[in-house]
Scaffold this motif. Structure first.
Motif, PDB file in Angstrom:
ATOM      1  N   ILE A 169       5.607  44.817 -37.290  1.00  0.00           N
ATOM      2  CA  ILE A 169       6.046  43.491 -37.729  1.00  0.00           C
ATOM      3  C   ILE A 169       7.554  43.543 -37.943  1.00  0.00           C
ATOM      4  O   ILE A 169       8.051  44.425 -38.652  1.00  0.00           O
ATOM      5  CB  ILE A 169       5.355  43.060 -39.028  1.00  0.00           C
ATOM      6  CG1 ILE A 169       3.835  42.976 -38.834  1.00  0.00           C
ATOM      7  CG2 ILE A 169       5.877  41.703 -39.490  1.00  0.00           C
ATOM      8  CD1 ILE A 169       3.086  42.610 -40.090  1.00  0.00           C
ATOM      9  N   THR A 170       8.257  42.603 -37.335  1.00  0.00           N
ATOM     10  CA  THR A 170       9.710  42.514 -37.510  1.00  0.00           C
ATOM     11  C   THR A 170      10.051  41.126 -38.042  1.00  0.00           C
ATOM     12  O   THR A 170       9.710  40.122 -37.415  1.00  0.00           O
ATOM     13  CB  THR A 170      10.455  42.740 -36.185  1.00  0.00           C
ATOM     14  OG1 THR A 170      10.081  44.011 -35.651  1.00  0.00           O
ATOM     15  CG2 THR A 170      11.963  42.709 -36.401  1.00  0.00           C
ATOM     16  N   SER A 200      12.830  34.453 -38.025  1.00  0.00           N
ATOM     17  CA  SER A 200      11.770  34.668 -37.053  1.00  0.00           C
ATOM     18  C   SER A 200      10.881  35.814 -37.502  1.00  0.00           C
ATOM     19  O   SER A 200      11.275  36.657 -38.322  1.00  0.00           O
ATOM     20  CB  SER A 200      12.351  34.983 -35.666  1.00  0.00           C
ATOM     21  OG  SER A 200      13.065  36.207 -35.687  1.00  0.00           O
ATOM     22  N   ILE A 201       9.658  35.829 -36.952  1.00  0.00           N
ATOM     23  CA  ILE A 201       8.726  36.918 -37.195  1.00  0.00           C
ATOM     24  C   ILE A 201       8.099  37.322 -35.868  1.00  0.00           C
ATOM     25  O   ILE A 201       7.710  36.459 -35.069  1.00  0.00           O
ATOM     26  CB  ILE A 201       7.642  36.529 -38.232  1.00  0.00           C
ATOM     27  CG1 ILE A 201       6.690  37.701 -38.468  1.00  0.00           C
ATOM     28  CG2 ILE A 201       6.871  35.287 -37.794  1.00  0.00           C
ATOM     29  CD1 ILE A 201       5.762  37.496 -39.646  1.00  0.00           C
ATOM     30  N   ASN A 202       8.061  38.629 -35.606  1.00  0.00           N
ATOM     31  CA  ASN A 202       7.468  39.172 -34.395  1.00  0.00           C
ATOM     32  C   ASN A 202       6.375  40.159 -34.774  1.00  0.00           C
ATOM     33  O   ASN A 202       6.590  41.025 -35.635  1.00  0.00           O
ATOM     34  CB  ASN A 202       8.522  39.896 -33.549  1.00  0.00           C
ATOM     35  CG  ASN A 202       9.613  38.972 -33.065  1.00  0.00           C
ATOM     36  OD1 ASN A 202       9.519  38.413 -31.990  1.00  0.00           O
ATOM     37  ND2 ASN A 202      10.648  38.811 -33.858  1.00  0.00           N
ATOM     38  N   ILE A 203       5.209  40.045 -34.135  1.00  0.00           N
ATOM     39  CA  ILE A 203       4.095  40.953 -34.400  1.00  0.00           C
ATOM     40  C   ILE A 203       3.627  41.537 -33.067  1.00  0.00           C
ATOM     41  O   ILE A 203       3.351  40.805 -32.115  1.00  0.00           O
ATOM     42  CB  ILE A 203       2.929  40.230 -35.090  1.00  0.00           C
ATOM     43  CG1 ILE A 203       3.394  39.633 -36.422  1.00  0.00           C
ATOM     44  CG2 ILE A 203       1.762  41.192 -35.318  1.00  0.00           C
ATOM     45  CD1 ILE A 203       2.335  38.798 -37.124  1.00  0.00           C
ATOM     46  N   LEU A 238       3.058  38.294 -30.684  1.00  0.00           N
ATOM     47  CA  LEU A 238       3.252  36.984 -31.308  1.00  0.00           C
ATOM     48  C   LEU A 238       4.677  36.886 -31.809  1.00  0.00           C
ATOM     49  O   LEU A 238       5.174  37.793 -32.483  1.00  0.00           O
ATOM     50  CB  LEU A 238       2.282  36.786 -32.467  1.00  0.00           C
ATOM     51  CG  LEU A 238       2.493  35.528 -33.326  1.00  0.00           C
ATOM     52  CD1 LEU A 238       2.242  34.271 -32.501  1.00  0.00           C
ATOM     53  CD2 LEU A 238       1.582  35.545 -34.548  1.00  0.00           C
ATOM     54  N   GLU A 239       5.348  35.786 -31.469  1.00  0.00           N
ATOM     55  CA  GLU A 239       6.716  35.555 -31.931  1.00  0.00           C
ATOM     56  C   GLU A 239       6.848  34.103 -32.377  1.00  0.00           C
ATOM     57  O   GLU A 239       6.555  33.178 -31.618  1.00  0.00           O
ATOM     58  CB  GLU A 239       7.718  35.844 -30.823  1.00  0.00           C
ATOM     59  CG  GLU A 239       9.164  35.583 -31.217  1.00  0.00           C
ATOM     60  CD  GLU A 239      10.154  35.876 -30.109  1.00  0.00           C
ATOM     61  OE1 GLU A 239      11.324  35.477 -30.232  1.00  0.00           O
ATOM     62  OE2 GLU A 239       9.744  36.508 -29.108  1.00  0.00           O
ATOM     63  N   ILE A 240       7.275  33.920 -33.623  1.00  0.00           N
ATOM     64  CA  ILE A 240       7.549  32.583 -34.159  1.00  0.00           C
ATOM     65  C   ILE A 240       8.988  32.588 -34.658  1.00  0.00           C
ATOM     66  O   ILE A 240       9.338  33.375 -35.537  1.00  0.00           O
ATOM     67  CB  ILE A 240       6.596  32.216 -35.310  1.00  0.00           C
ATOM     68  CG1 ILE A 240       5.149  32.261 -34.829  1.00  0.00           C
ATOM     69  CG2 ILE A 240       6.925  30.826 -35.846  1.00  0.00           C
ATOM     70  CD1 ILE A 240       4.135  32.049 -35.937  1.00  0.00           C
ATOM     71  N   GLY A 241       9.812  31.734 -34.084  1.00  0.00           N
ATOM     72  CA  GLY A 241      11.211  31.670 -34.478  1.00  0.00           C
ATOM     73  C   GLY A 241      11.588  30.281 -34.950  1.00  0.00           C
ATOM     74  O   GLY A 241      11.464  29.306 -34.197  1.00  0.00           O
TER      75      GLY A 241
END
Length: 361
Positions: free
Chosen positions: A295-296, A258-261, A249-252
Motif C-alpha cells: 500500500i502506498t 492518492s492511494i495505490n494497492i 488499485l489506484e485512486i488519485g
C-alpha cells in the motif's frame, strides 16, 4: 437507406430519425436456429421472428439525428452505428452526442464506443436449447444469459459524461474505459467461466457531494473541496498457466492525494473454484502464497486538512493533535502486543508521514 422518418403527435410525443442505413443483412443460420427452438406457447410466426433475430448478420446499421420527446422526457442521439454484427458478436458499436432529460434530471455524453465484443457460439447454442432461458429473454427481457456467453471484449469507453440532479451538477468524468476483458473456463471440469483479465479506468471524475448529502457537502467545504475530483484505475490478471494472480488499485484525488494497492498471489490454481467447505479452507491455508502486498499513500494537501479539521473538532492545535495520534499508536501497540522490532519500523514510518513526509509505504 431511408431519410426523413418522422412521427409528430402534437398532443403526446414527437419522434424523428434523420437517416437510417443498413447494409448486407443476412440470416445464414436461420434454419439451424429454428430447428433448435422448441417452446410450446410460441406459434410458427413468433418462432420465425425469433430465429431471424438470433441468427441476424449484417455489415452495418446506423441512425443519424435521432430525437424523441414527450411530456416528461427528451432524448437525442446524433449518431448510432453497429458494424460487423454476427449472432450478437460485433466489431463496433459507436454512439455520439447523447442527451437524455427528464424533469429536472439530465444525463449526457460525447461518445460511447464498444469494440471487438465476441460471444462464445457454443454458449449461444446452449441458450437457444434452454427453453427456460429463452422464455426469460422473450417475456422478461432477461439478457443475462447473452451477457454470460461473452467470450472477450477489447474495449468499452465513454467520453465526457455529464449528469445533473434537480438542475444541479452531480457527477461527471472525462473518460471511462473497460478493456482487455477476457474469460477462461476453470475448475476440475473446466466448466466454470471466470474473467482472467480486466482493466477499468475512470479518469477526470468530478463529484458534488452536496447534491446527495448535506453533511458530506459541509465536510467537503470544511476541508476546502467544493467538489471532489479523482481518477480510479483497477486491473486484474490471472496467469492460469503459472497460477499467479495480480490485483492493482489506484485512486488519485486531484490536488489532495492518492492511494495505490498491489496484491500478488502465487500458486493459485483454477481448481480452487471447484472446492467447497473444509477442503477449501485447507487449500487456502496450504497452497496459495501471498507473494506481495503493498500500500502506498501519497499526500498533496488532504492529510494536513484532515488533521486540522480533526484538531478543531477536539479543540486542539494541529501539533497537539499530532502528538495525541502518536501517543495513541504507542498505546495501541502495547495493548495488542506488536513485536517491538516491527513496531519501531511501523511507528517511525507512520510518525514521519503524520508530521512531515508526503508518502507512506
Amino acid at each position: 437507406k431511408l431519410s426523413g422518418f418522422e412521427i409528430n403527435d402534437n398532443e403526446t410525443s414527437y419522434f424523428k430519425i434523420g437517416e437510417i442505413g443498413l447494409s448486407d443483412l443476412d440470416f445464414e443460420k436461420y434454419d439451424q436456429i429454428k430447428k433448435i427452438i422448441n417452446i410450446d406457447y410460441l406459434d410458427n410466426k413468433n418462432i420465425n421472428f425469433l430465429s431471424f433475430i438470433l441468427g441476424a448478420k449484417f455489415d452495418e446499421i446506423y441512425f443519424l439525428d435521432l430525437i424523441f420527446e414527450d411530456s416528461s422526457e427528451k432524448m437525442s442521439i446524433k449518431y448510432f452505428e453497429v458494424s460487423d454484427w454476427n449472432e450478437f458478436s460485433f466489431k463496433k458499436i459507436q454512439i455520439d452526442e447523447v442527451d437524455f432529460k427528464t424533469y429536472e434530471n439530465e444525463v449526457g455524453f460525447e461518445k460511447l464506443l464498444v469494440e471487438e465484443y465476441f460471444i462464445d457460439s457454443e454458449e449461444m447454442n446452449n441458450l437457444i436449447r434452454n427453453n427456460d432461458a429463452l422464455e426469460n429473454l422473450i417475456i422478461y427481457n432477461d439478457f443475462s444469459q447473452i451477457f454470460n456467453s461473452l467470450k472477450s471484449l477489447e474495449k468499452f469507453e465513454i467520453k465526457n459524461l455529464q449528469t445533473r440532479v434537480e438542475n444541479s451538477d452531480f457527477y461527471s468524468f472525462d473518460t471511462a474505459r473497460i478493456k482487455d476483458l477476457e474469460f477462461n473456463y476453470l475448475g476440475n471440469n473446466n466448466d466454470i467461466k471466470v474473467p482472467t483479465s480486466l482493466q477499468i479506468e475512470i479518469v477526470g471524475s468530478s463529484f458534488y457531494p452536496g447534491v446527495v448529502n448535506q453533511e458530506a457537502s459541509i465536510l467537503a467545504n470544511e476541508l476546502g473541496y467544493q467538489n471532489i475530483k479523482f481518477d480510479f484505475i483497477t486491473s486484474q490478471f490471472w496467469d492460469t498457466k503459472k497460477n499467479n494472480i495480480e490485483f492493482n488499485l489506484e485512486i488519485g484525488m486531484v490536488d489532495a492525494g492518492s492511494i495505490n494497492i498491489l496484491t500478488n498471489i502465487s500458486d493459485l490454481n483454477g481448481d480452487i473454484l471447484s472446492i467447497q467447505g473444509a477442503p477449501l479452507m485447507t487449500y487456502l491455508m496450504t497452497k496459495p502464497k501471498l507473494k506481495e502486498f503493498k500500500i502506498t499513500i501519497s499526500d498533496k494537501s488532504l492529510k494536513n486538512k484532515i488533521l486540522k479539521y480533526a484538531a478543531n473538532q477536539q479543540n486542539m492545535s494541529s501539533d497537539q493533535f499530532r502528538n495525541f495520534i502518536s501517543q495513541s499508536l504507542s498505546l495501541l501497540a502495547t495493548t495488542v502486543g506488536i513485536n517491538a522490532e516491527n513496531y519501531e519500523e511501523y511507528f517511525t514510518s507512520i510518525s514521519n508521514f503524520i508530521n512531515d513526509s508526503d508518502k507512506l509505504i
